[in-house]
Design a protein around this motif. Structure first.
Motif, mmCIF file in Angstrom:
data_model
loop_
_atom_site.group_PDB
_atom_site.id
_atom_site.type_symbol
_atom_site.label_atom_id
_atom_site.label_comp_id
_atom_site.label_asym_id
_atom_site.label_seq_id
_atom_site.Cartn_x
_atom_site.Cartn_y
_atom_site.Cartn_z
ATOM 1 N N UNK A 106 16.337 3.219 19.538
ATOM 2 C CA UNK A 106 15.824 3.921 20.719
ATOM 3 C C UNK A 106 14.301 4.023 20.686
ATOM 4 N N UNK A 107 13.677 3.728 19.545
ATOM 5 C CA UNK A 107 12.234 3.868 19.409
ATOM 6 C C UNK A 107 11.601 2.506 19.174
ATOM 7 N N UNK A 108 10.400 2.316 19.715
ATOM 8 C CA UNK A 108 9.651 1.091 19.451
ATOM 9 C C UNK A 108 9.055 1.174 18.057
ATOM 10 N N UNK A 109 8.905 0.042 17.425
ATOM 11 C CA UNK A 109 8.248 -0.036 16.122
ATOM 12 C C UNK A 109 6.758 -0.185 16.370
ATOM 13 N N UNK A 110 5.934 0.499 15.564
ATOM 14 C CA UNK A 110 4.485 0.410 15.745
ATOM 15 C C UNK A 110 4.011 -1.011 15.485
ATOM 16 N N UNK A 111 2.884 -1.371 16.099
ATOM 17 C CA UNK A 111 2.352 -2.716 15.911
ATOM 18 C C UNK A 111 1.694 -2.846 14.539
ATOM 19 N N UNK B 204 -0.060 0.016 11.994
ATOM 20 C CA UNK B 204 0.587 0.269 10.714
ATOM 21 C C UNK B 204 -0.385 0.053 9.553
ATOM 22 N N UNK B 205 -1.088 -1.078 9.573
ATOM 23 C CA UNK B 205 -2.036 -1.375 8.490
ATOM 24 C C UNK B 205 -3.140 -0.314 8.398
ATOM 25 N N UNK B 206 -3.646 0.127 9.543
ATOM 26 C CA UNK B 206 -4.684 1.168 9.530
ATOM 27 C C UNK B 206 -4.144 2.459 8.945
ATOM 28 N N UNK B 207 -2.945 2.837 9.331
ATOM 29 C CA UNK B 207 -2.342 4.043 8.778
ATOM 30 C C UNK B 207 -2.117 3.930 7.287
ATOM 31 N N UNK B 208 -1.591 2.804 6.836
ATOM 32 C CA UNK B 208 -1.316 2.599 5.411
ATOM 33 C C UNK B 208 -2.591 2.533 4.582
ATOM 34 N N UNK B 209 -3.715 2.134 5.198
ATOM 35 C CA UNK B 209 -4.971 2.064 4.442
ATOM 36 C C UNK B 209 -5.406 3.446 3.968
ATOM 37 N N UNK B 210 -4.880 4.489 4.586
ATOM 38 C CA UNK B 210 -5.220 5.863 4.200
ATOM 39 C C UNK B 210 -4.335 6.379 3.066
ATOM 40 N N UNK B 211 -3.352 5.596 2.684
ATOM 41 C CA UNK B 211 -2.452 5.979 1.604
ATOM 42 C C UNK B 211 -3.028 5.447 0.300
ATOM 43 N N UNK B 212 -3.816 6.265 -0.368
ATOM 44 C CA UNK B 212 -4.465 5.846 -1.613
ATOM 45 C C UNK B 212 -3.449 5.516 -2.699
ATOM 46 N N UNK B 213 -3.810 4.549 -3.539
ATOM 47 C CA UNK B 213 -2.885 4.106 -4.572
ATOM 48 C C UNK B 213 -3.635 3.511 -5.754
ATOM 49 N N UNK B 214 -2.958 3.434 -6.879
ATOM 50 C CA UNK B 214 -3.537 2.749 -8.036
ATOM 51 C C UNK B 214 -3.447 1.240 -7.797
ATOM 52 N N UNK B 215 -4.300 0.503 -8.489
ATOM 53 C CA UNK B 215 -4.336 -0.955 -8.377
ATOM 54 C C UNK B 215 -3.760 -1.552 -9.654
ATOM 55 N N UNK B 216 -2.792 -2.431 -9.502
ATOM 56 C CA UNK B 216 -2.149 -3.068 -10.659
ATOM 57 C C UNK B 216 -2.130 -4.571 -10.500
ATOM 58 N N UNK B 217 -2.102 -5.256 -11.624
ATOM 59 C CA UNK B 217 -1.838 -6.697 -11.648
ATOM 60 C C UNK B 217 -0.481 -6.865 -12.303
ATOM 61 N N UNK B 218 0.433 -7.477 -11.571
ATOM 62 C CA UNK B 218 1.800 -7.686 -12.049
ATOM 63 C C UNK B 218 1.894 -9.116 -12.550
ATOM 64 N N UNK B 219 2.416 -9.286 -13.749
ATOM 65 C CA UNK B 219 2.424 -10.597 -14.402
ATOM 66 C C UNK B 219 3.823 -10.980 -14.858
#
Length: 166
Positions: free
Chosen positions: A7-12, A16-31
């Motif tokens: 019933x709801x549209x999904x955000x473009x 979405x990317x702009x919103x997620x950019x505000x979600x701070x996170x640690x940076x990892x390299x996965x090997x």
């Protein structure tokens, strides 16, 4: 069971990317190790799942050049970077061939032979227990079989499309 309410549209994508950019996170390299060769990618989508047994998850884009190596590997390592290791993040997040990426940083072998960054903030060596495909990514669930911590308690963070020191 499908949990999507149609019933709801999904955000473009841009919103979405702009919103997620505000979600701070640690940076990892996965090997991982595949066919005797080292492979790795930069990840910000890493999360604890459980402490009993110790389990984490990491997301990898199925279109990534490293994906075939992870698709066929039983073991992987999440190496959380420290401030000052931005170049390692950039190299593993870019288009450089996997074989050249490991020239950046000091790498050793974990219990299972996977590459472990010698001076990571913390490294979690894992055995793959499950994998789930969702949209463009695969979620890898790993049972933690070894942890290596650095005495310096600092982690490289990423928020608002830039590195932060934490």
């Amino acid at each position: 069971m499908n949990m999507v309410d149609h019933r709801f549209d999904i955000v473009d994508q841009a919103t979405y990317r702009n919103g997620m950019s505000r979600l701070g996170t640690s940076v990892s390299v996965v090997t991982t190790l595949s066919g005797g060769k080292r492979f790795g990618f930069t990840a910000s989508a890493v999360c604890s799942v459980s402490d009993t047994p110790a389990t984490l998850l990491v997301c990898i884009n199925r279109g990534s050049s490293s994906f075939p190596a992870f698709e066929g590997s039983r073991y992987f390592c999440v190496n959380t970077l420290m401030p000052g290791q931005e170049e390692i993040s950039d190299v593993f997040g870019g288009r450089m061939p996997s074989s050249d990426r490991f020239a950046h940083g000091e790498w050793g072998d974990g219990l299972t032979g996977v590459p472990v960054l010698a001076n990571a903030s913390v490294s979690f060596e894992c055995e793959l227990t499950n994998a789930v495909d969702e949209a463009t990514h695969r979620v890898l669930f790993g049972r933690v079989i070894d942890i290596r911590e650095n005495e310096e308690r600092a982690t490289l963070l990423y928020c608002m499309r830039r590195y932060l020191r934490g």
